[in-house]
Design a protein around this motif. Sequence first.
Motif, short mmCIF file in Angstrom:
data_model
loop_
_atom_site.label_atom_id
_atom_site.label_comp_id
_atom_site.label_asym_id
_atom_site.label_seq_id
_atom_site.Cartn_x
_atom_site.Cartn_y
_atom_site.Cartn_z
N TRP A 1 42.25 38.63 47.08
CA TRP A 1 41.42 39.29 46.08
C TRP A 1 41.45 38.52 44.76
N LEU B 1 35.64 54.58 43.42
CA LEU B 1 34.98 53.67 42.49
C LEU B 1 33.71 54.29 41.90
N ARG C 1 37.52 54.63 49.16
CA ARG C 1 37.30 53.57 48.16
C ARG C 1 35.97 53.77 47.44
N ARG C 2 34.91 54.09 48.20
CA ARG C 2 33.61 54.28 47.58
C ARG C 2 33.61 55.47 46.63
N LEU D 1 42.78 47.95 47.96
CA LEU D 1 43.08 46.97 49.00
C LEU D 1 43.75 47.67 50.16
N LEU E 1 39.20 48.86 39.79
CA LEU E 1 38.39 47.75 40.27
C LEU E 1 38.24 47.75 41.78
N ASP E 2 39.32 48.07 42.51
CA ASP E 2 39.24 47.99 43.97
C ASP E 2 40.44 48.67 44.59
N ASP F 1 37.60 53.23 53.65
CA ASP F 1 36.31 52.77 53.15
C ASP F 1 35.57 53.87 52.39
#
Length: 423
Positions: free
Chosen positions: A66, A420, A416-417, A55, A52-53, A413
Amino acid sequence: MPTSATTLLRAIRALPLPSAGRPLIVGVDDWALRKGRTYATVVVDLERHRPLDLLPDRSAATLATWLRHEPQIHLVARDRSTEYARGTTMGAPSARQVADRWHLLLNTRQMLERWLVLVHPRLKQLPPTTPPAPSVRRTKAYSRAPAEVLTRAAAVERWQGLYDDVRRRVAAGQSLRRINRETGLARATVRKYAFAQHLPRHSLRGPGPSILDPYLDHLTARLDEGCENAMQLWRELRALGYPGTPKQVKRWLSQRRTRPAKTTIRRWQRSPAAATMTPPARLPVPPPKPLSWHLLRDPDELDPEAAATVAWVLQDGEGAKVVGLARRFCRIIHSSCGGRRADPASMVTFDRWLEEARRCGVRVVESFAASLDQDRAAVRAGLELPWSSGQAEGQINRLKLLKRSMYGRAKLDLLRRRFLLAA
């Protein structure tokens, strides 16, 4: 493509992220962006089996922020981290927290290891339950050069200074968190030094591999035949494929000679009486970490050597109590594994075990039981429900592969992209 790498990265950062839906059951776990220095958190949807994410840290405030954006979440699976417990309570107070069963087993073994570090000198004095069988396997490292010995002594002196500093701070009433922050030592090291009555010695670890190990059988057989010529033994080993120099053979032989070598300086030669004296036979003392694994395993699964070592430890009255409590807790956890729901009788057994452990009289066990009591609701949920943070561990393995393939460009960043989008 006729474009630069920076343009591609900018295009990737501009891609829209996939919609993750509205998760109801999530798992959280920490992972190392830079091992030993920077840690972050991964959040996984346990029902849809997808991340999902990511952090940016593993603090309670970040996780709570979150979770406040996902008020529909009603269950959070986590490890025994107090930060994650506090963050879940702050961000999703109505959600049920589930302690991961694997981490409960790991914490039990770590508790047993901490106890072994404290009592290891006392256990060494116990008589062996069975005569040790002759073995050529090494139980300690080979003797070292004088320069290495001096370096080792300097390191021990440095560790002793750090240990004394931690003990002084504990006696002054400082918390372990404050000591960790002011000294820069790891949390586990601060806790270990705070509870240890003496400096834990790193020499308790077993010896590392040596190029001489495959030839120990031949060396032992030749020594039994009376050959104590190091160069002759080295020439024989070289014919068998030994790639090393005579130095390692001389080190091995120097600890087993029955008489001084012809080249030994006179003042270093021992008396004939001392040369014929042999120390009493004792079982080799395993280091605390592998010994803790032996003590928690099923006795029927142990080999004869490990079973003799376990019986040797159980001679100690306190040891029998600590090992008995640890094994009982592991059986309670195993009874709820494999998707099986724990029956009410198991919950009663856990509550009784917890009360007994809190009053057993062994400080390390009492501290472990107190931490379980503080997290009792999550531990009981871990025993009752099939959910765990195992999926988060699997996603972290995939995340590590992506991070290492992006070496030099794996900022959070961008990572993370990619993480996901790849899901």
